[in-house]
Design a protein around this motif. Structure first.
Motif, PDB file in Angstrom:
ATOM      1  N   PHE A 104      70.314  71.909  30.497  1.00 24.79           N
ATOM      2  CA  PHE A 104      70.116  73.385  29.891  1.00 24.79           C
ATOM      3  C   PHE A 104      69.477  73.317  28.575  1.00 24.79           C
ATOM      4  CE2 PHE A 104      74.117  72.929  32.322  1.00 24.79           C
ATOM      5  CZ  PHE A 104      73.288  73.636  33.204  1.00 24.79           C
ATOM      6  N   PRO A 105      68.938  73.860  28.342  1.00 28.83           N
ATOM      7  CA  PRO A 105      67.832  74.906  27.299  1.00 28.83           C
ATOM      8  C   PRO A 105      69.544  75.031  25.605  1.00 28.83           C
ATOM      9  CG  PRO A 105      67.407  76.495  28.047  1.00 28.83           C
ATOM     10  CD  PRO A 105      68.089  75.740  29.230  1.00 28.83           C
ATOM     11  N   ILE A 106      68.768  74.404  24.804  1.00 25.53           N
ATOM     12  CA  ILE A 106      70.030  74.787  23.606  1.00 25.53           C
ATOM     13  C   ILE A 106      69.366  75.068  22.206  1.00 25.53           C
ATOM     14  CG2 ILE A 106      71.767  72.741  24.407  1.00 25.53           C
ATOM     15  CD1 ILE A 106      70.329  71.109  22.370  1.00 25.53           C
ATOM     16  N   ASP A 107      70.368  76.174  21.729  1.00 26.41           N
ATOM     17  CA  ASP A 107      69.666  76.752  20.645  1.00 26.41           C
ATOM     18  C   ASP A 107      70.028  76.132  19.200  1.00 26.41           C
ATOM     19  OD1 ASP A 107      68.459  78.010  18.545  1.00 26.41           O
ATOM     20  OD2 ASP A 107      69.863  79.747  18.895  1.00 26.41           O
ATOM     21  N   GLU A 108      69.243  74.871  18.562  1.00 24.95           N
ATOM     22  CA  GLU A 108      69.784  74.064  17.646  1.00 24.95           C
ATOM     23  C   GLU A 108      69.839  75.089  16.589  1.00 24.95           C
ATOM     24  OE1 GLU A 108      69.713  70.758  17.154  1.00 24.95           O
ATOM     25  OE2 GLU A 108      69.020  70.123  19.339  1.00 24.95           O
ATOM     26  N   GLN A 109      69.749  76.042  16.534  1.00 20.89           N
ATOM     27  CA  GLN A 109      69.765  76.723  15.027  1.00 20.89           C
ATOM     28  C   GLN A 109      71.486  77.455  15.302  1.00 20.89           C
ATOM     29  OE1 GLN A 109      67.338  77.084  12.796  1.00 20.89           O
ATOM     30  NE2 GLN A 109      66.088  75.598  14.561  1.00 20.89           N
ATOM     31  N   SER A 110      71.489  77.677  16.237  1.00 19.01           N
ATOM     32  CA  SER A 110      73.282  78.293  15.998  1.00 19.01           C
ATOM     33  C   SER A 110      74.212  77.229  16.369  1.00 19.01           C
ATOM     34  CB  SER A 110      72.819  79.295  17.228  1.00 19.01           C
ATOM     35  OG  SER A 110      72.158  80.194  17.090  1.00 19.01           O
ATOM     36  N   PRO A 111      74.590  76.213  15.408  1.00 17.37           N
ATOM     37  CA  PRO A 111      75.755  74.646  15.507  1.00 17.37           C
ATOM     38  C   PRO A 111      77.061  75.856  15.766  1.00 17.37           C
ATOM     39  CG  PRO A 111      74.902  75.216  13.642  1.00 17.37           C
ATOM     40  CD  PRO A 111      74.005  75.588  14.569  1.00 17.37           C
ATOM     41  N   TYR A 112      77.773  75.106  16.223  1.00 16.89           N
ATOM     42  CA  TYR A 112      79.716  75.587  16.351  1.00 16.89           C
ATOM     43  C   TYR A 112      80.328  74.823  16.298  1.00 16.89           C
ATOM     44  CZ  TYR A 112      79.796  75.058  21.744  1.00 16.89           C
ATOM     45  OH  TYR A 112      79.428  74.650  22.754  1.00 16.89           O
ATOM     46  N   VAL A 113      81.599  74.573  15.845  1.00 15.59           N
ATOM     47  CA  VAL A 113      81.919  73.899  15.369  1.00 15.59           C
ATOM     48  C   VAL A 113      83.054  73.571  17.232  1.00 15.59           C
ATOM     49  CG1 VAL A 113      84.654  72.875  14.554  1.00 15.59           C
ATOM     50  CG2 VAL A 113      82.720  74.180  13.745  1.00 15.59           C
ATOM     51  N   VAL A 114      83.080  72.438  17.603  1.00 19.09           N
ATOM     52  CA  VAL A 114      83.720  71.273  18.808  1.00 19.09           C
ATOM     53  C   VAL A 114      85.162  70.775  18.476  1.00 19.09           C
ATOM     54  CG1 VAL A 114      81.529  72.068  19.765  1.00 19.09           C
ATOM     55  CG2 VAL A 114      81.750  69.794  19.214  1.00 19.09           C
TER      56      VAL A 114
END
Length: 76
Positions: free
Chosen positions: A37-47
């Motif tokens: 799955f491609p990811i968007d490195e510019q939109s991180p979120y807290v996991v």
């Protein structure tokens, strides 16, 4: 000591909340082991978050990008 919950929110908002409370944070990244799955490195979120005294340890992940099929339809 005030409790803070930044789990599941974008990194920018989490950083603002922690700064407003005067809390320091340590950041670590997690990445998928496969690149299916491609990811968007510019939109991180807290996991993940863990409180250690006056410091908060956070684990961030990049958001999955939305896919568009060959017919031009976006997955929902």
């Amino acid at each position: 000591m005030e409790e803070v919950d930044v789990l599941g929110i974008p990194w920018q908002k989490a950083k603002e909340r922690l700064a407003a409370l005067g809390l320091c944070c340590e950041v670590e990244w997690t990445r998928p082991v496969k690149d299916f799955f491609p990811i968007d490195e510019q939109s991180p979120y807290v996991v993940r978050q863990r409180r250690e005294g006056d410091k908060v340890r956070l684990v961030l992940a990049a958001r999955l990008r939305k896919e568009v099929s060959c017919h031009g339809l976006q997955d929902q």
